[in-house]
Scaffold this active site. Structure first.
Site, PDB file in Angstrom:
ATOM      1  N   CYS A 163     -15.574 -64.425 -15.885  1.00  0.00           N
ATOM      2  CA  CYS A 163     -14.965 -63.336 -16.645  1.00  0.00           C
ATOM      3  C   CYS A 163     -13.601 -62.905 -16.109  1.00  0.00           C
ATOM      4  O   CYS A 163     -12.984 -61.987 -16.653  1.00  0.00           O
ATOM      5  CB  CYS A 163     -15.914 -62.142 -16.684  1.00  0.00           C
ATOM      6  N   HIS A 300     -12.112 -53.207 -16.189  1.00  0.00           N
ATOM      7  CA  HIS A 300     -12.980 -54.328 -16.528  1.00  0.00           C
ATOM      8  C   HIS A 300     -14.304 -53.838 -17.094  1.00  0.00           C
ATOM      9  O   HIS A 300     -14.881 -54.483 -17.971  1.00  0.00           O
ATOM     10  CB  HIS A 300     -13.228 -55.169 -15.279  1.00  0.00           C
ATOM     11  N   HIS A 335     -18.225 -57.197 -24.274  1.00  0.00           N
ATOM     12  CA  HIS A 335     -17.640 -57.992 -23.189  1.00  0.00           C
ATOM     13  C   HIS A 335     -17.243 -59.358 -23.729  1.00  0.00           C
ATOM     14  O   HIS A 335     -18.088 -60.189 -24.065  1.00  0.00           O
ATOM     15  CB  HIS A 335     -18.652 -58.136 -22.052  1.00  0.00           C
TER      16      HIS A 335
END
Length: 407
Positions: A163, A300, A335
Site C-alpha cells: 500500500c 494514510h 482503501h
C-alpha cells in the site's frame, strides 16, 4: 545540484468519479463511493463492502487489440494518464522523448491470472488461454502497457511495495527528475477493484463488517472503526523539471518538495510506527521544513483499529502542539491499496487548485489517541499550501511526500 520537480497535470479514475473535476467535487462535498456488492455476499465473503467505479467504458479507450492485453486497472491508468497529459499540455511527441518516463505503483493483477487458470481447467489445454493473457497477469502490466501504447523511451517500470506503492512511485519519479536522469515522468498508482483481488484480505478479517450503511463503513480515526473497505482505480501525475515546465508554458499545479521512505524491519502485517516516523522525518528534512510549516496532513489511515492507532501516535509525536488539520480521503474512497498514495497526491492537487480541504467523513467519536489530532469534520474552504502525505504497507514498508502549493 538537484532540479526542482513540479506537478503539471493529474488524472484519476475513482469510485468518487471519473476525472479530476468529478473527483474534486466529490471530495469537497464529502461524498462516499462505497457500496455493498451482492456478488460478494453470494460468494461467501465476510464483508460485501467495496468501492465501485461507475460509468467507465472500456470501449472508449484505445483499439480492441490494445485493450486485449490490459486488465481494467491498466486501462484505467491509461485514462488517468491521458487526462494528466492533457492538463499538462503534453503532446504524444513529448512523451516519446527519451527523457520522458513512466513509473507506476502496482502490486497485483489477480483477475487475469485466475481467468487463465479457469480456462485451462475447463478446456484441459493451455492454448485456449490465448496470446494476450501473459501481458495482463504480470505486476508490471500497467507500466508495460502504458509504455508500449504511448511509445515511451525513457524509464518504464513498476514499483511493488503493497500500500506504499503509489507514494513510492511518485517519490522515485521525483528523484529521477531531480537528478537530471529524466525530464518528466508519468507516474501514479493503479489497483484492480474486483472481488478476486479482495478475497485473501477478506479471509484474514481485514474488512469492515459494518454493513448496515455502506457509506458510513469506512471511518478512519473513529473509535468505532472495525476494518478497511477495499477500493481501487487509477491515479496519475505528470512530474516535470521546473525549468522544462516553464519553457513549455505548462501549468504548475504544485511541487514535490520532499520524499522519504523507511522500513519497519519487523512484522509482515502489524506496523510498528518506527519506519513511518522515519519516512516522514526524512521527507520533511529533504523539504527543509519544520513540522509547524505543514498546514495539512493527508493521512494514510485505512480505518483499521491497529493501523490507525499506530499512525496517530506517529503524527502526535511528529507534530506535537502544531496540530495541523488532518483527514483521510479513505473515509470516502475506501482503501485503494496500491493506488492509495497516488490518489492522496492527486487529491491534494485538486484541493489546492479548487480551494478546499476535504473532510474525514464518518469521524464522530474519537478514541483516546485520535482525540489529540485536529481531524477535519467538515470541508474547510481554503486549500493547502504545504502538505504531508504518508503511506504504509504490508511488510513494514513506509513512504511520505511533502507537496508544496505556494507557486
Amino acid at each position: 545540484m538537484t532540479r526542482r520537480v513540479v506537478i503539471t497535470g493529474v488524472g484519476i479514475v475513482s469510485c468518487l468519479g471519473i476525472g479530476a473535476q468529478a473527483v474534486g467535487a466529490a471530495l469537497r462535498q464529502g461524498k462516499s463511493g462505497i457500496v455493498a456488492d451482492p456478488e460478494r455476499v453470494a460468494l461467501g465473503f465476510r464483508s460485501p463492502l467495496t468501492g465501485r467505479i461507475s460509468g467507465f467504458d472500456r470501449q472508449a479507450y484505445l483499439t480492441r487489440k490494445q485493450r486485449k492485453t490490459m486488465p481494467d486497472c491498466a486501462l484505467q491508468a491509461y485514462a488517468a494518464v491521458e487526462e494528466a497529459m492533457g492538463m499538462a499540455r503534453l503532446s504524444p511527441e513529448d512523451v516519446r522523448e527519451s527523457e520522458t518516463g513512466i513509473v507506476f505503483g502496482a502490486d497485483s493483477s489477480c483477475e487475469p491470472a485466475i481467468r487463465a487458470v479457469d480456462i485451462v481447467r475447463a478446456s484441459g489445454e493451455t492454448k485456449a488461454i490465448g496470446g494476450s493473457a501473459v501481458f495482463g497477469v504480470m505486476n508490471s502490466t500497467v507500466s508495460m502497457n502504458l509504455g508500449c501504447v504511448l511509445g515511451a523511451r525513457g524509464a518504464c517500470w513498476t514499483v511493488s511495495a503493497a500500500c506504499a506503492s503509489g507514494t513510492l512511485a511518485i517519490g522515485q519519479a521525483a528523484q529521477l527528475i531531480a537528478l537530471g536522469q529524466q525530464r518528466r515522468i508519468l507516474c501514479g498508482g493503479a489497483q484492480e477493484i474486483n472481488w478476486q483481488a479482495a478475497s485473501s484480505f477478506d479471509a484474514i478479517g481485514a474488512f469492515s463488517l459494518d454493513t448496515a450503511d455502506p457509506v458510513r463503513a469506512s471511518k478512519p480515526f473513529d473509535a468505532r472503526r472495525d476494518g478497511l473497505v477495499p477500493s481501487g482505480g487509477a491515479a496519475a501525475l505528470v512530474l516535470e523539471d521546473r525549468e522544462s515546465a516553464i519553457r513549455r508554458n505548462a501549468p504548475i499545479l504544485g511541487e514535490v518538495r520532499g520524499f522519504g521512505f523507511a522500513s519497519d524491519g519487523d512484522k509482515l502485517a502489524v506496523p510498528s510506527g518506527d519506519g513511518l516516523a522515519r519516512a516522514i522525518g526524512l521527507a520533511m528534512r529533504q523539504a527543509g521544513v519544520h513540522p509547524e510549516a505543514i498546514d495539512y496532513v493527508c493521512a494514510h489511515a485505512t480505518s483499521t483499529p491497529r493501523g490507525d492507532a499506530v499512525e496517530t501516535r506517529v503524527l502526535l509525536d511528529v507534530f506535537g502542539q502544531a496540530r495541523p488539520p488532518v483527514s483521510s480521503l479513505k473515509s470516502m474512497t475506501g482503501h485503494e491499496l496500491w493506488m492509495a498514495g497516488a490518489s492522496q497526491a492527486v487529491g491534494c492537487v485538486l484541493m489546492a487548485s479548487q480551494g478546499f480541504l476535504a473532510p474525514n467523513i464518518n469521524f464522530e467519536k474519537p478514541d483516546d489517541l485520535s482525540a489529540g489530532l485536529n481531524i477535519i469534520r467538515e470541508t474547510i474552504p481554503h486549500g493547502p499550501r504545504l502538505t504531508l502525505c504518508d503511506a504504509a504497507g504490508f511488510g513494514g514498508t513506509n513512504a511520505a511526500l511533502v507537496l508544496g502549493f505556494e507557486g
